[in-house]
Write a protein that holds these residues in place. Structure first.
Motif, PDB file in Angstrom:
ATOM      1  N   GLN A 160       0.817  -1.217   0.000  1.00 54.72           N
ATOM      2  CA  GLN A 160       0.000   0.000   0.000  1.00 54.72           C
ATOM      3  C   GLN A 160       0.851   1.268   0.000  1.00 54.72           C
ATOM      4  OE1 GLN A 160      -2.421  -0.613   3.483  1.00 54.72           O
ATOM      5  NE2 GLN A 160      -3.921  -1.909   2.408  1.00 54.72           N
ATOM      6  N   GLY A 161       2.175   1.075   0.047  1.00 55.67           N
ATOM      7  CA  GLY A 161       3.075   2.222  -0.036  1.00 55.67           C
ATOM      8  C   GLY A 161       3.509   2.803   1.290  1.00 55.67           C
ATOM      9  N   TYR A 162       3.223   2.094   2.387  1.00 51.36           N
ATOM     10  CA  TYR A 162       3.603   2.594   3.710  1.00 51.36           C
ATOM     11  C   TYR A 162       4.950   2.015   4.138  1.00 51.36           C
ATOM     12  CZ  TYR A 162      -1.303   3.957   3.990  1.00 51.36           C
ATOM     13  OH  TYR A 162      -2.528   4.507   3.740  1.00 51.36           O
ATOM     14  N   ILE A 163       5.647   2.734   4.996  1.00 51.21           N
ATOM     15  CA  ILE A 163       6.923   2.277   5.551  1.00 51.21           C
ATOM     16  C   ILE A 163       6.897   2.481   7.061  1.00 51.21           C
ATOM     17  CG2 ILE A 163       8.242   2.797   3.447  1.00 51.21           C
ATOM     18  CD1 ILE A 163       9.215   5.355   4.821  1.00 51.21           C
ATOM     19  N   PRO A 164       7.788   1.785   7.803  1.00 56.30           N
ATOM     20  CA  PRO A 164       7.838   1.986   9.260  1.00 56.30           C
ATOM     21  C   PRO A 164       8.009   3.460   9.607  1.00 56.30           C
ATOM     22  CG  PRO A 164       9.152   0.085   8.656  1.00 56.30           C
ATOM     23  CD  PRO A 164       8.736   0.735   7.363  1.00 56.30           C
ATOM     24  N   GLY A 165       7.201   3.923  10.531  1.00 58.03           N
ATOM     25  CA  GLY A 165       7.215   5.334  10.915  1.00 58.03           C
ATOM     26  C   GLY A 165       5.972   6.060  10.431  1.00 58.03           C
ATOM     27  N   ASP A 166       5.363   5.549   9.365  1.00 61.08           N
ATOM     28  CA  ASP A 166       4.109   6.141   8.888  1.00 61.08           C
ATOM     29  C   ASP A 166       2.991   5.834   9.879  1.00 61.08           C
ATOM     30  OD1 ASP A 166       5.382   7.067   6.665  1.00 61.08           O
ATOM     31  OD2 ASP A 166       4.676   5.479   5.323  1.00 61.08           O
ATOM     32  N   GLY A 167       2.022   6.711   9.991  1.00 62.19           N
ATOM     33  CA  GLY A 167       0.930   6.535  10.940  1.00 62.19           C
ATOM     34  C   GLY A 167       0.157   5.249  10.734  1.00 62.19           C
ATOM     35  N   GLU A 168      -0.135   4.916   9.454  1.00 55.52           N
ATOM     36  CA  GLU A 168      -0.889   3.697   9.158  1.00 55.52           C
ATOM     37  C   GLU A 168      -0.121   2.449   9.570  1.00 55.52           C
ATOM     38  OE1 GLU A 168      -4.014   3.358   8.042  1.00 55.52           O
ATOM     39  OE2 GLU A 168      -4.160   5.528   8.303  1.00 55.52           O
ATOM     40  N   TRP A 169       1.201   2.521   9.492  1.00 61.18           N
ATOM     41  CA  TRP A 169       2.052   1.391   9.877  1.00 61.18           C
ATOM     42  C   TRP A 169       2.119   1.275  11.399  1.00 61.18           C
ATOM     43  CZ3 TRP A 169       5.505  -1.377   6.297  1.00 61.18           C
ATOM     44  CH2 TRP A 169       6.313  -2.316   6.932  1.00 61.18           C
ATOM     45  N   GLU A 170       2.402   2.393  12.056  1.00 59.19           N
ATOM     46  CA  GLU A 170       2.637   2.392  13.498  1.00 59.19           C
ATOM     47  C   GLU A 170       1.396   2.017  14.306  1.00 59.19           C
ATOM     48  OE1 GLU A 170       5.653   2.834  15.037  1.00 59.19           O
ATOM     49  OE2 GLU A 170       6.362   2.709  12.960  1.00 59.19           O
ATOM     50  N   LYS A 171       0.216   2.368  13.819  1.00 53.80           N
ATOM     51  CA  LYS A 171      -0.989   2.094  14.610  1.00 53.80           C
ATOM     52  C   LYS A 171      -1.318   0.611  14.677  1.00 53.80           C
ATOM     53  CE  LYS A 171      -4.624   2.591  11.066  1.00 53.80           C
ATOM     54  NZ  LYS A 171      -5.784   3.409  10.647  1.00 53.80           N
ATOM     55  N   LEU A 172      -0.689  -0.211  13.821  1.00 56.63           N
ATOM     56  CA  LEU A 172      -0.903  -1.656  13.853  1.00 56.63           C
ATOM     57  C   LEU A 172       0.219  -2.394  14.575  1.00 56.63           C
ATOM     58  CD1 LEU A 172      -2.250  -2.313  10.228  1.00 56.63           C
ATOM     59  CD2 LEU A 172      -3.555  -2.143  12.352  1.00 56.63           C
ATOM     60  N   GLY A 173       1.171  -1.651  15.134  1.00 60.91           N
ATOM     61  CA  GLY A 173       2.276  -2.273  15.865  1.00 60.91           C
ATOM     62  C   GLY A 173       1.817  -2.862  17.193  1.00 60.91           C
ATOM     63  N   ILE A 174       2.604  -3.787  17.733  1.00 58.25           N
ATOM     64  CA  ILE A 174       2.234  -4.507  18.960  1.00 58.25           C
ATOM     65  C   ILE A 174       1.882  -3.555  20.094  1.00 58.25           C
ATOM     66  CG2 ILE A 174       3.095  -6.043  20.774  1.00 58.25           C
ATOM     67  CD1 ILE A 174       4.799  -7.423  18.662  1.00 58.25           C
ATOM     68  N   ALA A 175       2.741  -2.568  20.344  1.00 56.49           N
ATOM     69  CA  ALA A 175       2.541  -1.676  21.494  1.00 56.49           C
ATOM     70  C   ALA A 175       1.229  -0.906  21.384  1.00 56.49           C
ATOM     71  CB  ALA A 175       3.714  -0.711  21.627  1.00 56.49           C
ATOM     72  N   ARG A 176       0.982  -0.317  20.218  1.00 59.24           N
ATOM     73  CA  ARG A 176      -0.180   0.562  20.057  1.00 59.24           C
ATOM     74  C   ARG A 176      -1.460  -0.188  19.725  1.00 59.24           C
ATOM     75  NH1 ARG A 176       1.417   5.555  16.312  1.00 59.24           N
ATOM     76  NH2 ARG A 176      -0.833   5.848  16.552  1.00 59.24           N
ATOM     77  N   TYR A 177      -1.336  -1.389  19.162  1.00 60.65           N
ATOM     78  CA  TYR A 177      -2.521  -2.126  18.729  1.00 60.65           C
ATOM     79  C   TYR A 177      -2.984  -3.155  19.757  1.00 60.65           C
ATOM     80  CZ  TYR A 177      -5.655  -4.235  15.231  1.00 60.65           C
ATOM     81  OH  TYR A 177      -6.753  -4.683  14.531  1.00 60.65           O
ATOM     82  N   VAL A 178      -2.040  -3.645  20.582  1.00 66.65           N
ATOM     83  CA  VAL A 178      -2.380  -4.709  21.526  1.00 66.65           C
ATOM     84  C   VAL A 178      -2.014  -4.350  22.971  1.00 66.65           C
ATOM     85  CG1 VAL A 178      -2.046  -7.133  22.154  1.00 66.65           C
ATOM     86  CG2 VAL A 178      -2.143  -6.474  19.740  1.00 66.65           C
ATOM     87  N   THR A 179      -0.718  -4.131  23.245  1.00 66.48           N
ATOM     88  CA  THR A 179      -0.253  -3.985  24.627  1.00 66.48           C
ATOM     89  C   THR A 179      -0.940  -2.839  25.369  1.00 66.48           C
ATOM     90  OG1 THR A 179       1.912  -4.606  23.715  1.00 66.48           O
ATOM     91  CG2 THR A 179       1.817  -4.040  26.057  1.00 66.48           C
ATOM     92  N   TRP A 180      -0.882  -1.655  24.807  1.00 69.62           N
ATOM     93  CA  TRP A 180      -1.453  -0.492  25.488  1.00 69.62           C
ATOM     94  C   TRP A 180      -2.980  -0.541  25.535  1.00 69.62           C
ATOM     95  CZ3 TRP A 180      -0.574   2.618  29.145  1.00 69.62           C
ATOM     96  CH2 TRP A 180      -1.282   3.811  29.297  1.00 69.62           C
TER      97      TRP A 180
END
Length: 335
Positions: A160-180
């Protein structure tokens, strides 16, 4: 057997054999000592056994525990889905298995600090809060996790054209999507959609919807330039670290202005910072007015000046900035 300590297990069709399950010597001793108790007999006449929570169990835990509440599917995956519907996390641990581990090691220490450097879905903090709710403890927990996405999610996001650091990428990361989110939901007693949780925690009958009397703070860990730190240009970024080193008392302070004050005397947080050493006399007078201050940071490049300034602060934790901070994180290169 009439004692009920043996029974037929699984049937092996290929070998046309039945497995035999029986109590071993240690389990027989635990049954005699009341550590294991019989709750009746099954249909085949075998004993139905449970642990007696009122009895003292061996302090050294075994490598394998066999308890229904330790099932990772029911009390790991399925339990997590109650808090985070339709959010996948591979192999979360059973909440009650982690709580039992905590009981072994910090059950008698109600003020323990537990650090989990690979927190994943956040089971450890959840278990700490549950244990505190059950026995009135004040244990704290620090969780550390990355914010990586799964391999399959990374492929989709890349297409989809996203890279690590982009908002769409980061919001699906473990910390922000599950842990917190799990941390917030378990403390506040609702799922990720805001609906009250159903059911009770097993063993204590505490309603999940009641949540916990606990506080949690989220921090993003980053890298600071050591030269900028040494020059005092990143004090604002370091303030949460100083708060944590001073035992995380009260809400984490923050500076609204980029202009640094001459000193900070934070009575609510029980720590103080002398930022401009030429104001030491005024700083010392303020500390006299605030005996509740337990941690003192003094920013100075002079070791002798630092030693002179902390002479009267016996019984308090004192640190020289930014030397102590930089020494703490310096990698020993052998040179």
């Amino acid at each position: 057997m009439t004692e009920g300590i043996a029974k037929l297990g699984a049937y092996n069709k290929k070998r046309d054999q039945w497995a035999i399950v029986f109590l071993k010597k240690k389990q027989k001793e635990q049954l005699n000592d009341g550590i294991l108790v019989s709750r009746g007999r099954d249909t085949d006449g075998s004993l139905i056994l449970e642990w007696n929570d009122d009895e003292e169990i061996d302090k050294e835990p075994k490598s394998m525990w066999v308890r229904d509440c330790h099932d990772a599917s029911t009390y790991g995956t399925n339990l997590l889905s109650k808090f985070l519907p339709k959010r996948n996390f591979p192999f979360p641990k059973s909440l009650y298995a982690v709580e039992d581990v905590l009981k072994f090691y910090v059950g008698e220490n109600k003020d323990a600090l537990i650090v989990d450097f690979f927190s994943g879905s956040g089971t450890t903090l959840h278990a700490v809060n549950l244990l505190n709710a059950e026995d009135g403890g004040h244990r704290r927990c620090i969780m550390v996790t990355n914010n990586e996405v799964s391999e399959s999610e990374a492929k989709v996001l890349t297409k989809q054209g996203y890279i690590p650091g982009d908002g769409e990428w980061e919001k699906l990361g473990i910390a922000r999507y599950v842990t917190w989110p799990r941390t917030v939901c378990s403390i506040e007693g609702h799922d990720a959609n805001g609906k009250p949780l159903k059911g009770n925690y097993i063993g204590s009958d505490i309603p999940m919807a009641d949540g916990f009397k606990a506080n949690a703070a989220y921090f993003k860990l980053g890298f600071l330039d050591k030269n900028a730190v040494a020059l005092g240009r990143q004090f604002k970024e370091l303030l949460p670290v100083l708060w944590m080193k001073a035992n995380c008392i009260g809400p984490c302070p923050n500076l609204e202005s980029d202009e640094l004050p001459k000193m900070l005397v934070l009575s609510e947080n029980k720590f103080a910072v002398l930022i401009d050493e030429t104001y030491y006399s005024e700083f010392d007078a303020k500390l006299t007015e605030h005996p509740e201050i337990q941690t003192i940071y003094i920013i100075t490049d002079s070791e002798s000046a630092y030693r002179e300034m902390i002479r009267s602060y016996e019984g308090k934790d004192c640190y020289q900035l930014y030397r102590d901070y930089l020494d703490n994180f310096r990698i020993n290169t052998g040179r």
